[in-house]
Motif scaffolding. Structure first.
Motif, PDB file in Angstrom:
ATOM      1  N   LYS A 193      23.464 -30.098  -1.416  1.00  0.00           N
ATOM      2  CA  LYS A 193      24.467 -30.828  -0.647  1.00  0.00           C
ATOM      3  C   LYS A 193      25.071 -29.999   0.483  1.00  0.00           C
ATOM      4  O   LYS A 193      25.139 -28.787   0.396  1.00  0.00           O
ATOM      5  CB  LYS A 193      25.609 -31.269  -1.575  1.00  0.00           C
ATOM      6  CG  LYS A 193      25.242 -32.509  -2.391  1.00  0.00           C
ATOM      7  CD  LYS A 193      26.423 -33.011  -3.165  1.00  0.00           C
ATOM      8  CE  LYS A 193      26.913 -31.998  -4.169  1.00  0.00           C
ATOM      9  NZ  LYS A 193      27.945 -32.501  -5.049  1.00  0.00           N
ATOM     10  N   VAL A 234      25.340 -26.047  -0.407  1.00  0.00           N
ATOM     11  CA  VAL A 234      25.491 -25.640  -1.796  1.00  0.00           C
ATOM     12  C   VAL A 234      24.484 -26.456  -2.601  1.00  0.00           C
ATOM     13  O   VAL A 234      24.646 -27.661  -2.758  1.00  0.00           O
ATOM     14  CB  VAL A 234      26.925 -25.884  -2.294  1.00  0.00           C
ATOM     15  CG1 VAL A 234      27.062 -25.474  -3.757  1.00  0.00           C
ATOM     16  CG2 VAL A 234      27.926 -25.107  -1.452  1.00  0.00           C
ATOM     17  N   ARG A 235      23.448 -25.773  -3.071  1.00  0.00           N
ATOM     18  CA  ARG A 235      22.323 -26.446  -3.712  1.00  0.00           C
ATOM     19  C   ARG A 235      21.803 -27.582  -2.826  1.00  0.00           C
ATOM     20  O   ARG A 235      21.420 -27.333  -1.700  1.00  0.00           O
ATOM     21  CB  ARG A 235      22.698 -26.888  -5.124  1.00  0.00           C
ATOM     22  CG  ARG A 235      22.885 -25.644  -6.029  1.00  0.00           C
ATOM     23  CD  ARG A 235      23.301 -25.976  -7.434  1.00  0.00           C
ATOM     24  NE  ARG A 235      24.665 -26.433  -7.530  1.00  0.00           N
ATOM     25  CZ  ARG A 235      25.725 -25.622  -7.576  1.00  0.00           C
ATOM     26  NH1 ARG A 235      25.563 -24.326  -7.491  1.00  0.00           N
ATOM     27  NH2 ARG A 235      26.943 -26.087  -7.671  1.00  0.00           N
ATOM     28  N   GLY A 269      33.792 -27.105  -4.261  1.00  0.00           N
ATOM     29  CA  GLY A 269      32.584 -26.317  -4.473  1.00  0.00           C
ATOM     30  C   GLY A 269      32.878 -24.869  -4.154  1.00  0.00           C
ATOM     31  O   GLY A 269      33.967 -24.541  -3.700  1.00  0.00           O
ATOM     32  N   GLU A 300      30.437 -23.599 -12.694  1.00  0.00           N
ATOM     33  CA  GLU A 300      30.645 -22.395 -11.901  1.00  0.00           C
ATOM     34  C   GLU A 300      31.838 -21.612 -12.397  1.00  0.00           C
ATOM     35  O   GLU A 300      32.911 -22.145 -12.602  1.00  0.00           O
ATOM     36  CB  GLU A 300      30.871 -22.754 -10.419  1.00  0.00           C
ATOM     37  CG  GLU A 300      29.658 -23.409  -9.802  1.00  0.00           C
ATOM     38  CD  GLU A 300      29.569 -23.236  -8.292  1.00  0.00           C
ATOM     39  OE1 GLU A 300      29.988 -22.183  -7.789  1.00  0.00           O
ATOM     40  OE2 GLU A 300      29.086 -24.165  -7.638  1.00  0.00           O
ATOM     41  N   GLU A 352      30.450 -29.542 -12.183  1.00  0.00           N
ATOM     42  CA  GLU A 352      29.919 -30.614 -11.344  1.00  0.00           C
ATOM     43  C   GLU A 352      28.858 -31.391 -12.115  1.00  0.00           C
ATOM     44  O   GLU A 352      27.778 -30.871 -12.386  1.00  0.00           O
ATOM     45  CB  GLU A 352      29.324 -30.009 -10.069  1.00  0.00           C
ATOM     46  CG  GLU A 352      28.870 -31.045  -9.064  1.00  0.00           C
ATOM     47  CD  GLU A 352      28.344 -30.394  -7.791  1.00  0.00           C
ATOM     48  OE1 GLU A 352      28.766 -30.793  -6.711  1.00  0.00           O
ATOM     49  OE2 GLU A 352      27.506 -29.478  -7.907  1.00  0.00           O
ATOM     50  N   PHE A 371      34.811 -24.684 -11.760  1.00  0.00           N
ATOM     51  CA  PHE A 371      34.239 -25.904 -11.201  1.00  0.00           C
ATOM     52  C   PHE A 371      33.134 -26.421 -12.118  1.00  0.00           C
ATOM     53  O   PHE A 371      32.234 -25.677 -12.477  1.00  0.00           O
ATOM     54  CB  PHE A 371      33.665 -25.586  -9.818  1.00  0.00           C
ATOM     55  CG  PHE A 371      33.278 -26.785  -8.998  1.00  0.00           C
ATOM     56  CD1 PHE A 371      34.066 -27.924  -8.981  1.00  0.00           C
ATOM     57  CD2 PHE A 371      32.127 -26.757  -8.229  1.00  0.00           C
ATOM     58  CE1 PHE A 371      33.720 -29.019  -8.220  1.00  0.00           C
ATOM     59  CE2 PHE A 371      31.766 -27.841  -7.453  1.00  0.00           C
ATOM     60  CZ  PHE A 371      32.562 -28.976  -7.446  1.00  0.00           C
TER      61      PHE A 371
END
Lengths: 368, 125
Positions: A353, A350-351, A298, B60, B42, B40
């Motif tokens: 999580k 992050v958001r 992330g 991202e 997700e 990234f």
């Protein structure tokens, strides 16, 4: 939008352009990753003409710079450069800057583009109080000077081709006035904000085209590329350098930001806010700015919350990105006491999580 | 800027390729250029049915983060496994190797709202 002496080059080269600090600046050319790696491995060129330059001159110059900046100007030798900051009189920071000493009565202050007006106003009132004549002893040359930063391990070798002055062996954070690429009185400085070495060159606006052409020609055989502001940010963050407005501001002290090394509490250095910062250094202060690396996948970003294993809030991210060198999320955050040790486990929200991270000491790209 | 004529598009810069009741979804060449280096992707919605216009994941780039939107309602039946290790594939080949998800369409009539290549080209002008 204001233009620099190099704006037309950026547009002609097809850079992605945007407004930054009122200037029309290149954000990226070949892509942030490619540009980042170019600077780490070879050399790249940044237009940093938007930075501000103030000259301080005359018999009162030393006293002015010594009082306004936190580092010890008495330690600064002619031909050397010092990283420093302007304390704001309330324990925060007006801006961070470079102080160049030409001689005992001549100093050059280089400040952030976004803060030129703010810095000028702050300094001007103090300069007047201390008896410097505005426009003569204290002079804003920002609009007359353009600047290129050539950064990377091959930068000095390539630039040596453009001057007879010996620059390849110059110490980090020093400068000389020299004839460079046929431009008289260029300021050649072994500074920069990437952590990959190199130099910054200041010339008059009218010499900008000559400088740009010569730099790219000299660097061609080494693989030189133009670099935008996007990679400038990832490079400085990977090296753990603070960005004003993100990691430091009018509310944060140099001690909190880990910039204790540019605050010198010695005799003769009675700078603004010395007492407040000295007390913080001796008695401790929280929160503090720390670097961190994400273990989970992330990317941390500014203003994301930091929590502990119990989910309690312990801090806030001030800068974050994906490190192009180690391919992990990296960042800086103000953290509460108890989470300052290298290796301390923290979680970045992050958001929806909580991503696992650990406190680490930059530079992040030299770890593995 | 590549906008293949055999695909359909949304104003959110997704492309969709419909093959019976199964569709493949990705982001457009324009979108990847705007985002810059993608680092990234997700997508944790495999097995879920998601409404048209809702978020099925995030993408991202170095400097920005952006949501991924469903072009039409459907069940996510597969996520491109390549994207975890090589998200930059979305930059280099957004319409083929860099696809995002395969979905099972629940309401085929929604396809009427999608944009043709010509119509999408006009939106990105």
């Amino acid at each position: 939008m204001k233009e620099t002496a190099f704006t037309k080059y950026h547009i002609n080269l097809g850079a992605k352009m945007a407004e930054f600090a009122g200037y029309h600046m290149p954000i990226e050319y070949s892509g942030i990753r490619d540009e980042h790696i170019t600077v780490r491995e070879k050399l790249g060129v940044f237009d940093v003409s938007h930075m501000g330059e103030f000259w301080v001159k005359g018999p009162k110059a030393f006293n002015f710079v010594q009082t306004l900046t936190s580092n010890n100007v008495a330690d600064l030798l002619p031909g050397k450069v010092q990283y420093s900051c302007f304390p704001n009189g309330k324990g925060g920071i007006v801006d961070d800057l470079l102080v160049y000493k030409v001689d005992d009565e001549t100093y050059l202050l280089v400040v952030n583009a976004a803060n030129i007006a703010k810095d000028w106003n702050w300094c001007e009132s103090h300069a007047t109080e201390m008896g410097l004549e505005i426009g003569k002893d204290f002079y804003n040359a920002s609009a007359e000077i353009c600047q290129l930063a050539i950064q990377g391990p091959l930068a000095l070798k390539a630039m040596q081709k453009l001057t007879s002055a010996s620059i390849e062996k110059m110490e980090y954070y020093s400068f000389k006035k020299c004839d460079f690429a046929g431009i008289k009185d260029a300021i050649f400085s072994t500074t920069g904000y990437t952590g990959s070495g190199g130099c910054e060159i200041y010339v008059a606006n009218e010499d900008g085209s000559k400088l740009w052409d010569a730099v790219f020609k000299a660097g061609e055989e080494f693989g030189i590329k133009p670099i935008g502001l996007g990679a400038r940010d990832t490079l400085r963050l990977e090296s753990g350098f603070c960005l004003y407005g993100n990691d430091i501001n009018d509310e944060t002290s140099a001690i909190q930001a880990g910039l204790g090394w540019i605050t010198k509490f010695v005799d003769g250095n009675d700078f603004i806010d010395r007492d407040v910062w000295q007390k913080q250094k001796e008695e401790g202060v929280s929160p503090r700015l720390k670097g961190f690396i994400l273990e989970d996948r992330g990317i941390p970003r500014q203003h994301y919350k930091v929590v502990n294993a119990e989910g309690e809030e312990i801090g806030e991210v001030t800068s974050g990105t994906m490190s192009p060198v180690i391919n992990k999320g990296i960042g800086m955050a103000y953290l509460n006491e108890g989470y300052w040790k290298v290796g301390a486990e923290i979680f970045i929200q992050v958001r929806n999580k909580n991503l696992k991270a650990f406190v680490a000491k930059p530079p992040f790209h030299k770890r593995e | 800027m590549s906008v293949p004529a055999n695909l359909m598009y949304t104003e959110d810069h997704e492309w969709i390729k419909i093959d019976g009741d199964i569709a493949t979804v990705g982001i457009t060449d324009y979108a990847q250029q705007q985002l810059g280096d993608i680092v990234f992707v997700e997508i944790e919605t495999e097995g879920e049915t998601i409404e048209k216009g809702e978020t099925f994941g995030t993408i991202e780039a170095v400097k920005t983060v952006s949501d991924l939107f469903m072009p039409i309602t459907g069940e996510i039946i597969e996520v491109n496994p390549k994207l975890e290790e090589a998200p930059e594939t979305v930059n280099s080949d957004p319409y083929n190797v860099g696809w995002m998800v395969k979905i099972k369409i629940t309401d085929a009539s929604q396809a009427d709202d999608l944009l043709s290549a010509d119509a999408y080209n006009e939106t990105i002008g």
